[in-house]
Write an enzyme that holds these catalytic residues in place. Sequence first.
Site, PDB file in Angstrom:
ATOM      1  N   LYS A  25       0.843  -1.207   0.000  1.00 49.00           N
ATOM      2  CA  LYS A  25       0.000   0.000   0.000  1.00 49.00           C
ATOM      3  C   LYS A  25       0.868   1.242   0.000  1.00 49.00           C
ATOM      4  CE  LYS A  25       1.009   1.310   4.373  1.00 49.00           C
ATOM      5  NZ  LYS A  25       1.558   2.636   4.789  1.00 49.00           N
ATOM      6  N   ASP A  59      -2.418  -0.839   9.407  1.00 49.96           N
ATOM      7  CA  ASP A  59      -2.591  -1.041   7.968  1.00 49.96           C
ATOM      8  C   ASP A  59      -3.362  -2.317   7.634  1.00 49.96           C
ATOM      9  OD1 ASP A  59      -1.051   1.233   7.529  1.00 49.96           O
ATOM     10  OD2 ASP A  59       0.814   0.085   7.350  1.00 49.96           O
TER      11      ASP A  59
END
Length: 302
Positions: free
Chosen positions: A11, A141
């Site tokens: 990401k 995350d």
Amino acid sequence: MTRYRVQAQAKLNLYLRVLGKDGAGYHAIETLFIKLALHDIVHVDVSVRTRTVHCHGPTMPPDGLGAPEQNLAWRAACAFADASGWPSGFAIDVEKHIPVGGGLGGGSADAAAVLRALNHAAPTPLPTAQLMQLAGALGADVPFLTSDALLAWGWGRGDRLLALTALPERPVQLFSFANGVNTGAAYAALGVRGDQHAGGAYVKLEDVSSWEAISALAANDFERVVPSMHAGVARWLPLLRDEAARLRARGEDGIGMMSGSGATCFLVYAEGGTPAWPGVSAGERLIQTRTASAIVPPERIA
């Protein structure tokens, strides 16, 4: 043998604001997450009696990743087993392609891949809300990387998510380094007090509905302190910012910034005309990838 293969996608944070601490002492954040095509390859075997995790691959640190009990993929499997009563054993194999400790969510992606694989294979899958709760307990995350969203606004500890309409694919250049940034030290250097940034940003959906709009929003609080902590960031971040500004002046997409608490820096740009750079130094690596266009479901391979 019952074995599954999962892509553990990296990401980027296209926006990251650090707010005050909550009652438990954790900093709240606001962030814009996007998934990348770059991924680790995770295999999960649930036909074994023991519990093991093995990590290898081109981005593995020379000293490894520490004890299995500290590995987020291991912890994810244990958390799933505790919550569901299944499986009794597992063998996890992680082929690392995401740079370790660089703000790209590599360990979190591996944990998310394990959760996705186990829930796909489970005799009685966990409800989505419970799976996301497990993910949130593992790290900021992990919920986004467990979700099916390609783009999402995250807040709280990153565990509260609003999935957004995916953007058109864009090429991405990543500049990673042999040495990362200690997240705790970055937070300490940032020195955000409880009375600073106490309220969230007022962001409208149109602010995150196009690359042009996001380029105006893009910011990362950690960029105020990490360049003084990391020579690679100090070198590359200004170059990427300048290139992004040059692209935008030509009417093209361009976002140049740092992901997470660092140290990986990146450039998102429009199709055609890949930017050229001076040679990377020892301990630096240029990775060419793209923003993700799809989430690949777990695949049973044996």
